[in-house]
Motif scaffolding. Sequence first.
Motif, short mmCIF file in Angstrom:
data_model
loop_
_atom_site.label_atom_id
_atom_site.label_comp_id
_atom_site.label_asym_id
_atom_site.label_seq_id
_atom_site.Cartn_x
_atom_site.Cartn_y
_atom_site.Cartn_z
N ASP A 48 34.27 46.70 31.04
CA ASP A 48 34.01 48.10 31.42
C ASP A 48 34.52 48.39 32.83
N ILE A 49 34.54 49.68 33.14
CA ILE A 49 34.85 50.10 34.51
C ILE A 49 33.52 50.50 35.14
N VAL A 50 33.19 49.93 36.32
CA VAL A 50 31.88 50.21 36.92
C VAL A 50 32.08 50.65 38.38
N LEU A 51 31.08 51.38 38.89
CA LEU A 51 31.09 51.75 40.31
C LEU A 51 29.98 50.99 41.00
N LEU A 52 30.33 50.35 42.11
CA LEU A 52 29.32 49.61 42.86
C LEU A 52 29.43 50.04 44.31
N LYS A 53 28.39 50.64 44.83
CA LYS A 53 28.40 51.19 46.20
C LYS A 53 29.62 52.10 46.40
N GLY A 54 29.95 52.88 45.37
CA GLY A 54 31.04 53.85 45.48
C GLY A 54 32.43 53.27 45.27
N VAL A 55 32.52 51.96 44.97
CA VAL A 55 33.85 51.34 44.77
C VAL A 55 34.01 50.99 43.29
N ARG A 56 35.23 51.22 42.78
CA ARG A 56 35.51 51.00 41.36
C ARG A 56 35.93 49.55 41.10
N TYR A 57 35.32 48.95 40.09
CA TYR A 57 35.67 47.58 39.68
C TYR A 57 35.84 47.55 38.17
N LEU A 58 36.58 46.54 37.68
CA LEU A 58 36.52 46.22 36.26
C LEU A 58 35.53 45.09 36.13
N SER A 59 34.72 45.15 35.09
CA SER A 59 33.64 44.18 34.99
C SER A 59 33.62 43.58 33.59
N PHE A 60 33.26 42.30 33.49
CA PHE A 60 33.00 41.71 32.18
C PHE A 60 32.02 40.56 32.30
N THR A 61 31.40 40.25 31.16
CA THR A 61 30.43 39.16 31.12
C THR A 61 31.02 38.02 30.32
N ALA A 62 30.85 36.80 30.83
CA ALA A 62 31.34 35.63 30.09
C ALA A 62 30.13 34.79 29.68
N GLU A 63 30.23 34.19 28.50
CA GLU A 63 29.12 33.38 27.98
C GLU A 63 28.75 32.25 28.93
N HIS A 64 29.76 31.67 29.55
CA HIS A 64 29.55 30.72 30.66
C HIS A 64 30.77 30.77 31.56
N ALA A 65 30.82 29.94 32.59
CA ALA A 65 31.89 30.04 33.59
C ALA A 65 33.27 29.92 32.94
N LEU A 66 34.23 30.70 33.44
CA LEU A 66 35.60 30.62 32.94
C LEU A 66 36.19 29.26 33.33
N SER A 67 37.14 28.79 32.51
CA SER A 67 37.84 27.53 32.82
C SER A 67 38.98 27.83 33.80
N SER A 68 39.59 26.75 34.34
CA SER A 68 40.70 26.99 35.27
C SER A 68 41.87 27.65 34.55
N ASP A 69 42.08 27.34 33.26
CA ASP A 69 43.15 28.00 32.50
C ASP A 69 42.86 29.50 32.34
N ASP A 70 41.58 29.82 32.12
CA ASP A 70 41.21 31.25 32.00
C ASP A 70 41.49 31.99 33.31
N PHE A 71 41.11 31.35 34.44
CA PHE A 71 41.37 32.00 35.74
C PHE A 71 42.87 32.18 35.96
N ALA A 72 43.65 31.20 35.48
CA ALA A 72 45.11 31.28 35.67
C ALA A 72 45.67 32.50 34.92
#
Length: 354
Positions: A48-72
């Motif tokens: 989703d697109i969210v506003l936090l303290k007036g700043v726009r971010y893209l946000s998502f939830t992951a079931e657990h921490a992303l792997s290094s390949d996911d971050f890449a």
Amino acid sequence: MISPLMKQYLILQYPGHNRVYYNLADRLALSELHLAVERFSVVCTNLDIVLLKGVRYLSFTAEHALSSDDFAILHRLSFVFVLFELKKVEDREMLLPLDRVAYEYLDAKISSLLKYPGKTNELFTKMMINVALLSSNFSFSDPITLLDPVAGRGTTLYAASVYGFSSYGIELDPKSAHESALFFKQYLQTEKIKHKQEKKQVAGSSRSDATYMEHFQYAKNKIEAAQPSTAKKLGLVCGDTKEAARYFKSEQFHLIVGDLPYGIFHGNGGKKTGKSKTRNPSALITDCLAGWKKVLKKGGCIVLAWNSFLVSRMELATLFEQNGYGVLHSAPYDGFEHMVDRSIKRDIIVAKKI
Ligand SMILES: C[S@@+](CC[C@H](N)C(=O)[O-])C[C@H]1O[C@@H](n2cnc3c(N)ncnc32)[C@H](O)[C@@H]1O
């Protein structure tokens, strides 16, 4: 139920230097993110697109921490500027900045150095390359070769080179083709990147009907640059994209990415200053789809941007389907259309060689 292993990530969108594109780009970014998470090792939801303290971010939830390949993969997305993990510390929400994954073979500045009327925005170009790759059967770690069939002065080729892909372009206008080759040569020289340049004949039997390619073989060190198997390549054909199958071998390309002619160049102040050769892109692509399919590998994807005021998505998709491509229609592929100015509503079509 919320698991303690769950992570929420927030992405600050790349500010770029084009405010218009930045303001439009959050929906496009969300569509690009949807394609990326399909490749992750972790199930991701709540994109989703969210506003936090007036700043726009893209946000998502992951079931657990992303792997290094996911971050890449994530750090390659065109809109990613800073990635944060949202943490709860004693009932307060804190943003923890995460390490950036460096992936660049050439410095990304190469795509933004040239400025000229009719240039395709470099972040939009990077997004098209990502969409093509993420929709194909290939991954960023494959030795990708890309074709831009309407290369202009090479924005797509440079963006692909940043990824370490080999890239080739076809451009009808000799001045653009020449300036692009000149720019790349100067860039390699300035950055002291080892290279070899050759002018190759790619079609025609006599001098008068010959078509040439300016071909560069380059790498970061002398040994890799000298070996065709380790060197990267960039080639620019000054010719007609309808003849793509004469210039290149069958199944040479993993990806085809291009920004079709709009029939309008944008000068300073948005004035119409000229017209390119083709106004309605359906005539051009009708003549090209069979040839492009020949040079594309099975499982490879083609992504083209066009002005949807001139041709409808349905009309374009029908042309692709008549030529045996599989067009990707459903979400998130329906989320890329956006206004560029009063005369251009830009969209992308994504099709796969099946
Ligand atoms: C929108 S521009 C591409 C701009 C490019 N992405 C860039 O940033 O420089 C489309 C290009 O297609 C070229 N073109 C039009 N018809 C062509 C054809 N039949 N074969 C090859 N190129 C063609 C035009 O000359 C123009 O440079």
